[in-house]
Motif scaffolding. Structure first.
Motif, mmCIF file in Angstrom:
data_model
loop_
_atom_site.group_PDB
_atom_site.id
_atom_site.type_symbol
_atom_site.label_atom_id
_atom_site.label_comp_id
_atom_site.label_asym_id
_atom_site.label_seq_id
_atom_site.Cartn_x
_atom_site.Cartn_y
_atom_site.Cartn_z
ATOM 1 N N SER A 50 6.115 4.404 21.971
ATOM 2 C CA SER A 50 6.525 5.758 22.341
ATOM 3 C C SER A 50 6.995 6.443 21.064
ATOM 4 O O SER A 50 7.373 5.776 20.104
ATOM 5 N N TYR A 65 6.029 14.590 21.923
ATOM 6 C CA TYR A 65 6.718 13.364 22.361
ATOM 7 C C TYR A 65 6.025 12.718 23.564
ATOM 8 O O TYR A 65 5.456 13.397 24.409
ATOM 9 N N ASP A 68 9.685 7.049 26.594
ATOM 10 C CA ASP A 68 11.111 7.072 26.915
ATOM 11 C C ASP A 68 12.030 7.201 25.709
ATOM 12 O O ASP A 68 13.190 6.797 25.757
ATOM 13 N N GLY A 70 14.195 9.826 23.782
ATOM 14 C CA GLY A 70 14.707 11.129 24.165
ATOM 15 C C GLY A 70 15.199 11.935 22.981
ATOM 16 O O GLY A 70 15.386 11.417 21.880
ATOM 17 N N ARG A 72 17.805 15.668 22.083
ATOM 18 C CA ARG A 72 18.657 16.747 22.581
ATOM 19 C C ARG A 72 18.697 17.875 21.548
ATOM 20 O O ARG A 72 18.811 17.623 20.349
ATOM 21 N N VAL A 78 18.596 18.426 26.981
ATOM 22 C CA VAL A 78 18.141 17.045 26.861
ATOM 23 C C VAL A 78 16.712 16.918 27.368
ATOM 24 O O VAL A 78 16.388 17.390 28.466
ATOM 25 N N TYR A 79 15.868 16.288 26.558
ATOM 26 C CA TYR A 79 14.484 16.015 26.940
ATOM 27 C C TYR A 79 14.303 14.506 26.944
ATOM 28 O O TYR A 79 14.361 13.847 25.902
ATOM 29 N N LEU A 80 14.105 13.947 28.125
ATOM 30 C CA LEU A 80 13.966 12.498 28.268
ATOM 31 C C LEU A 80 13.028 12.212 29.427
ATOM 32 O O LEU A 80 13.319 12.583 30.567
ATOM 33 N N VAL A 81 11.897 11.591 29.135
ATOM 34 C CA VAL A 81 10.915 11.258 30.161
ATOM 35 C C VAL A 81 11.258 9.888 30.736
ATOM 36 O O VAL A 81 11.106 8.868 30.074
ATOM 37 N N LYS A 82 11.748 9.878 31.961
ATOM 38 C CA LYS A 82 12.099 8.614 32.604
ATOM 39 C C LYS A 82 10.929 8.128 33.452
ATOM 40 O O LYS A 82 10.344 8.893 34.216
ATOM 41 N N SER A 160 16.973 6.406 21.136
ATOM 42 C CA SER A 160 16.184 5.413 21.865
ATOM 43 C C SER A 160 16.881 5.039 23.170
ATOM 44 O O SER A 160 18.038 5.410 23.411
ATOM 45 N N ASP A 161 16.184 4.251 23.999
ATOM 46 C CA ASP A 161 16.737 3.901 25.310
ATOM 47 C C ASP A 161 17.781 2.799 25.246
ATOM 48 O O ASP A 161 18.242 2.320 26.282
#
Length: 210
Positions: A50, A65, A68, A70, A72, A78-82, A160-161
Motif C-alpha cells: 500500500s 493513495y 490502509d 492513512g 491527515r 483524515v483520509y484512511l481506507v479501511k 501506518s496502521d
C-alpha cells in the motif's frame, strides 16, 4: 518491494491510476526477471504494497493513495481506507478471545480467514475487495487521488496502521503519547482497538508547510 515503489514514484511525474499502473508494470517486470510469473498467479505469493505518494507540482499538491496507509491534512481531515475484511477478521479474533481467553492462539484461529482474504485482493467484484500494488491490475475503484492548493495546506501527516488512534496535535510526541495510551488501554487489541494482531510496526511522517 518498498524500494521499487519509492523509485517508481520518484522517477516519474505520473499520478493517480497512471502512477499505479506504472508501478504495477515495474513489479510485473521484476516477476519476469525472477522467473516467477507462474507462481504469482496465486495472489498469496505476490509482492504487495500500500502507499501514499505526495507530489508538489507548482502551486498544487497531488496525493495518490491505495490501501490502509492513512494521512491527515491540516490536523483535521483524515483520509484512511479501511478494509471491511479487516474489520470482519478483527471482530472474529476479538470474539474468540472473549470466549476463550486465548490471546496467543487468536491469530491462529483466524488464519483460514486471513488466507481467504487473498481472494479479495484487487477484486472489484467482491464486496470485500480491496486494492494493493502487486504487479497485476489494480481496479480504478481502489485508486484514490486528491489535489489541493499548496496555499491551503499547512500540515500533512502520513501514518501506518501500527497506530491505532489519531492524536489531536500534529506532532511526533503527540502520536507517540497516544500510542502509549492505546497500549495501556488495550494492549492485545481486541477491546477498544480491535485488530487482527496485538501489535504492528508503526511509522508516521509529518510535513509542515508553513
Amino acid at each position: 518491494m518498498s524500494n521499487l515503489v519509492v523509485n517508481g514514484c520518484l522517477t516519474t511525474a505520473l499520478n493517480g491510476a497512471e502512477l499505479v499502473n506504472h508501478i504495477n508494470s515495474k513489479i510485473s517486470d521484476l516477476y519476469k526477471q525472477l522467473k516467477i510469473t507462474e507462481i504469482i498467479k496465486d495472489p498469496k505469493f505476490r509482492f504487495t504494497c500500500s502507499f501514499v505518494c505526495v507530489r508538489l507540482e507548482l502551486e498544487k499538491i497531488t496525493i495518490t493513495y491505495i490501501g490502509d496507509v492513512g494521512f491527515r491534512i491540516n490536523n483535521t481531515e483524515v483520509y484512511l481506507v479501511k478494509k471491511q475484511v479487516d474489520t470482519n477478521n478483527s471482530n472474529e479474533r476479538a470474539n474468540y478471545i472473549k470466549k476463550t481467553g486465548d490471546i496467543e492462539g487468536a491469530r491462529k484461529h483466524i488464519e483460514p480467514l486471513l488466507i481467504k482474504q487473498f481472494d479479495y485482493q484487487n477484486n472489484a467484484e467482491n464486496p470485500l475487495g480491496y486494492g494493493v500494488l502487486d504487479g497485476t491490475v489494480t481496479p480504478n475503484k481502489f485508486i484514490n487521488k486528491l489535489t489541493l492548493d499548496i496555499k491551503d495546506l499547512w500540515s500533512l501527516e502520513i501514518f501506518s496502521d501500527g497506530y491505532f488512534a489519531i492524536p489531536n496535535e500534529a506532532t511526533i510526541n503527540a502520536w507517540e503519547k497516544l500510542h502509549k495510551q492505546t497500549e495501556l488501554e488495550d494492549p492485545d487489541k481486541y477491546i477498544k482497538y480491535r485488530s487482527t494482531k496485538s501489535m504492528d510496526d508503526r511509522t508516521v511522517l509529518i510535513v509542515n508547510f508553513k
